[in-house]
Design a protein around this motif. Structure first.
Motif, mmCIF file in Angstrom:
data_model
loop_
_atom_site.group_PDB
_atom_site.id
_atom_site.type_symbol
_atom_site.label_atom_id
_atom_site.label_comp_id
_atom_site.label_asym_id
_atom_site.label_seq_id
_atom_site.Cartn_x
_atom_site.Cartn_y
_atom_site.Cartn_z
ATOM 1 N N THR A 79 0.835 -1.198 0.000
ATOM 2 C CA THR A 79 0.000 0.000 0.000
ATOM 3 C C THR A 79 0.867 1.244 0.000
ATOM 4 O OG1 THR A 79 -1.757 -1.119 1.229
ATOM 5 C CG2 THR A 79 -1.787 1.287 1.231
ATOM 6 N N LEU A 80 0.572 2.145 -0.929
ATOM 7 C CA LEU A 80 1.202 3.463 -0.968
ATOM 8 C C LEU A 80 0.231 4.454 -0.351
ATOM 9 C CD1 LEU A 80 3.368 5.532 -1.944
ATOM 10 C CD2 LEU A 80 2.069 5.678 -4.090
ATOM 11 N N ARG A 114 -1.807 -0.935 -4.144
ATOM 12 C CA ARG A 114 -2.978 -0.362 -3.520
ATOM 13 C C ARG A 114 -2.600 1.055 -3.094
ATOM 14 N NH1 ARG A 114 -5.719 -2.268 2.236
ATOM 15 N NH2 ARG A 114 -7.498 -0.819 2.182
ATOM 16 N N VAL A 115 -3.374 2.030 -3.502
ATOM 17 C CA VAL A 115 -3.048 3.426 -3.213
ATOM 18 C C VAL A 115 -4.193 4.042 -2.421
ATOM 19 C CG1 VAL A 115 -2.472 5.694 -4.157
ATOM 20 C CG2 VAL A 115 -1.683 3.613 -5.316
ATOM 21 N N ARG A 116 -3.862 4.602 -1.273
ATOM 22 C CA ARG A 116 -4.840 5.298 -0.442
ATOM 23 C C ARG A 116 -4.409 6.754 -0.298
ATOM 24 N NH1 ARG A 116 -6.981 2.704 5.037
ATOM 25 N NH2 ARG A 116 -8.062 1.467 3.453
ATOM 26 N N VAL A 117 -5.310 7.663 -0.622
ATOM 27 C CA VAL A 117 -5.047 9.106 -0.543
ATOM 28 C C VAL A 117 -5.821 9.696 0.624
ATOM 29 C CG1 VAL A 117 -5.316 11.328 -1.694
ATOM 30 C CG2 VAL A 117 -4.617 9.330 -3.016
ATOM 31 N N LEU A 118 -5.118 10.441 1.466
ATOM 32 C CA LEU A 118 -5.750 11.214 2.531
ATOM 33 C C LEU A 118 -5.774 12.673 2.095
ATOM 34 C CD1 LEU A 118 -4.052 9.599 5.665
ATOM 35 C CD2 LEU A 118 -6.215 8.970 4.561
ATOM 36 N N THR A 119 -6.962 13.244 2.002
ATOM 37 C CA THR A 119 -7.115 14.601 1.495
ATOM 38 C C THR A 119 -8.260 15.300 2.215
ATOM 39 O OG1 THR A 119 -7.311 15.893 -0.553
ATOM 40 C CG2 THR A 119 -8.685 13.931 -0.375
ATOM 41 N N LYS A 162 -0.740 -2.802 5.679
ATOM 42 C CA LYS A 162 0.295 -3.207 4.731
ATOM 43 C C LYS A 162 0.980 -2.011 4.072
ATOM 44 C CE LYS A 162 -2.214 -7.490 3.964
ATOM 45 N NZ LYS A 162 -2.985 -8.320 3.025
ATOM 46 N N LEU A 163 1.297 -1.013 4.882
ATOM 47 C CA LEU A 163 1.917 0.214 4.376
ATOM 48 C C LEU A 163 3.335 -0.061 3.893
ATOM 49 C CD1 LEU A 163 1.690 3.291 4.005
ATOM 50 C CD2 LEU A 163 2.532 3.544 6.335
ATOM 51 N N SER A 164 3.605 0.307 2.633
ATOM 52 C CA SER A 164 4.916 0.045 2.035
ATOM 53 C C SER A 164 5.664 1.313 1.648
ATOM 54 C CB SER A 164 4.755 -0.834 0.786
ATOM 55 O OG SER A 164 4.134 -2.062 1.104
ATOM 56 N N GLY A 165 4.951 2.435 1.529
ATOM 57 C CA GLY A 165 5.598 3.679 1.145
ATOM 58 C C GLY A 165 4.687 4.865 1.352
ATOM 59 N N ILE A 166 5.283 6.046 1.462
ATOM 60 C CA ILE A 166 4.534 7.285 1.668
ATOM 61 C C ILE A 166 4.968 8.300 0.622
ATOM 62 C CG2 ILE A 166 4.023 9.172 3.264
ATOM 63 C CD1 ILE A 166 4.888 7.253 5.550
ATOM 64 N N LEU A 167 3.996 8.883 -0.059
ATOM 65 C CA LEU A 167 4.244 9.991 -0.980
ATOM 66 C C LEU A 167 3.628 11.236 -0.376
ATOM 67 C CD1 LEU A 167 5.062 11.349 -3.657
ATOM 68 C CD2 LEU A 167 2.914 10.476 -4.644
ATOM 69 N N VAL A 168 4.447 12.248 -0.159
ATOM 70 C CA VAL A 168 3.942 13.489 0.426
ATOM 71 C C VAL A 168 4.498 14.671 -0.346
ATOM 72 C CG1 VAL A 168 5.828 13.684 2.114
ATOM 73 C CG2 VAL A 168 3.633 14.768 2.591
ATOM 74 N N SER A 169 3.662 15.684 -0.502
ATOM 75 C CA SER A 169 4.078 16.900 -1.183
ATOM 76 C C SER A 169 4.052 18.056 -0.191
ATOM 77 C CB SER A 169 3.167 17.164 -2.388
ATOM 78 O OG SER A 169 3.601 18.295 -3.113
ATOM 79 N N THR A 170 3.906 19.262 -0.687
ATOM 80 C CA THR A 170 3.952 20.447 0.162
ATOM 81 C C THR A 170 2.587 21.124 0.250
ATOM 82 O OG1 THR A 170 4.818 21.633 -1.769
ATOM 83 C CG2 THR A 170 6.395 20.918 -0.125
ATOM 84 N N ARG A 189 5.738 3.219 11.379
ATOM 85 C CA ARG A 189 5.436 2.164 10.423
ATOM 86 C C ARG A 189 6.640 1.756 9.586
ATOM 87 N NH1 ARG A 189 0.191 1.153 9.295
ATOM 88 N NH2 ARG A 189 1.166 -0.724 8.455
ATOM 89 N N ARG A 190 7.756 2.459 9.768
ATOM 90 C CA ARG A 190 9.002 2.145 9.066
ATOM 91 C C ARG A 190 8.791 2.029 7.553
ATOM 92 N NH1 ARG A 190 13.162 1.193 12.009
ATOM 93 N NH2 ARG A 190 14.226 0.067 10.325
ATOM 94 N N ALA A 191 8.153 3.052 7.000
ATOM 95 C CA ALA A 191 7.896 3.114 5.561
ATOM 96 C C ALA A 191 8.735 4.233 4.946
ATOM 97 C CB ALA A 191 6.414 3.373 5.303
ATOM 98 N N PRO A 192 9.285 4.018 3.751
ATOM 99 C CA PRO A 192 10.091 5.062 3.101
ATOM 100 C C PRO A 192 9.220 6.219 2.613
ATOM 101 C CG PRO A 192 9.761 3.227 1.591
ATOM 102 C CD PRO A 192 9.191 2.799 2.925
ATOM 103 N N ILE A 193 9.801 7.409 2.644
ATOM 104 C CA ILE A 193 9.090 8.617 2.218
ATOM 105 C C ILE A 193 9.677 9.121 0.904
ATOM 106 C CG2 ILE A 193 8.543 11.019 2.767
ATOM 107 C CD1 ILE A 193 8.903 10.288 5.729
#
Length: 418
Positions: free
Chosen positions: A13-14, A45-50, A109-117, A133-137
């Motif tokens: 999950t991203l 699997r991509v989940r967006v928080l907005t 099942k968090l595998s990565g985090i994408l964050v912007s500004t 969660r020890r996931a890469p950013i």
């Protein structure tokens, strides 16, 4: 996307953190959505928080849950109250971040985090989630704060909030697996914070090509609707920032009121729009018009209705904000007037490829000469310059090329782990 890229497990999950997301029209949300949808196509699997309300218009409310292009969109309540004032924006941002942290901790099942500004402090949530969660950013720097707030005169250089924000920047930059900057000037500013050797990528955002195409003047309903037939149109379309004033163009435009074949169009919003409206109200020029943002579905017509597009860059914001609007103008095959400093990202493009003109901020005489040059130029000259701009988009700035390159970075970060 290549077939060889479909190698992920559906159990990966991203998590994407962005205060804006479609159908909100903000450009950053559109780019985030493109990346999220592409990662779904690659098998994630991509989940967006907005936010559940519009960024510019908080009266717009969106569904709490939505499956959009395969992306699980979760819109959080009380996370956007509009851009009316700094305290209001900060309140919405902190409410959003608190909810993102709680939901991020619970993302399966968090595998990565994408964050912007968006919001500027979104990295707080990314860091808090990644810690537990020890996931890469993957950190996508769309603009830089507190630099932008300082350039806008909203805070002082030595303010405590500025020092705290810069400490936060050092933290996210040191912890991110990859930092993506939009141009070389932004990259230089980010590198001044900390050592980014091997973790820095520089690439511009892609144009919204799904909504753009070259529309001829003869078949363009926008030109007919606004009475632009037979006129040469110089247009600014996008966010009118107070940090990137349009004063030189406005003042120069007054000198051409006797030219019935010339129209200046100012389309969009932003903090600088009020200054444009006040100028027009005071001087009552016959050749200037102001319109609100156009619907995304109409963008191809509004942008193509121009003969030349203005891209404004403030002297103090080079490397702080990236002028994304240039790619839309180039995608519809129109030449550019850069109103801003040299060097900057846009001057690099113009000088390297001969697709426009340069006017320094505040240089009304220079703007006057450029406008006269545009009026004197044969139609074929402008067409040829626009064709060069379109070719440049197709070869170097296309959505397919840049989107794949960006998602390759995100996928690489996921595969290498925290």
């Amino acid at each position: 996307m290549n077939d060889t890229q479909k190698t992920s497990s559906p159990n990966q999950t991203l998590l994407v953190i962005s205060q804006v997301y479609p159908p909100d029209p903000a450009s950053v949300g559109q780019h985030i959505a493109d990346a999220a949808a592409e990662m779904v196509q690659r098998g994630y699997r991509v989940r967006v928080l907005t936010a559940n309300r519009g960024y510019d218009d908080p009266s717009m409310k969106y569904p709490a849950k939505e499956l959009r292009d395969g992306v699980e969109v979760r819109r959080l309540p009380m996370s956007s109250f509009g851009k009316g004032s700094i305290p209001v924006r900060v309140l919405g941002a902190f409410s959003f971040l608190f909810q993102c942290i709680l939901r991020g901790w619970c993302t399966p099942k968090l595998s990565g985090i994408l964050v912007s500004t968006s919001p500027p402090m979104a990295s707080i949530a990314a860091l808090a989630v990644a810690m537990f969660r020890r996931a890469p950013i993957t950190y996508w720097a769309m603009d830089l704060n507190p630099d932008q707030a300082i350039a806008l005169g909203r805070v002082r250089e030595n303010a405590l909030s500025v020092k705290a924000f810069r400490a936060l920047n050092r933290r996210i930059l040191s912890k991110a697996r990859t930092v993506v900057a939009l141009d070389r000037f932004m990259a230089d500013r980010l590198k001044a914070y900390t050592n980014l050797d091997g973790r820095m990528e520089v690439m511009p955002p892609w144009p919204h090509e799904d909504h753009l195409e070259v529309v001829t003047h003869e078949t363009n309903p926008f030109r007919k609707e606004h009475g632009l037939e037979g006129k040469r149109v110089i247009m600014f379309s996008g966010n009118m920032s107070i940090a990137s004033p349009l004063t030189a163009i406005l003042e120069a435009g007054l000198k051409f009121q006797d030219r019935e074949d010339l129209v200046f169009m100012f389309i969009g919003g932003g903090g600088g729009k009020k200054a444009v409206e006040q100028f027009i109200a005071e001087h009552k020029p016959t050749n200037m018009r102001v319109l609100p943002y156009q619907p995304l579905s109409q963008l191809r017509y509004s942008l193509s209705s121009a003969d030349v597009h203005i891209v404004a860059v403030g002297d103090d914001i080079v490397g702080i904000c990236h002028p994304c609007k240039v790619y839309g103008a180039m995608a519809v095959a129109r030449p550019i007037i850069l109103l801003g400093p040299d060097p900057c990202h846009i001057s690099d493009i113009i000088q390297g490829h001969g697709i426009g003109w340069h006017v320094a901020q505040g240089d009304t005489d220079g703007a006057t000469k450029v406008i006269q040059d545009i009026l004197d130029s044969p139609e074929q000259t402008l067409t040829d310059m626009g064709a060069k701009a379109k070719s440049l988009v197709d070869e170097q700035f296309s959505k397919q090329f840049l989107l794949n390159k960006f998602c390759d970075i995100v996928e690489r970060d996921i595969k290498t782990g925290a």
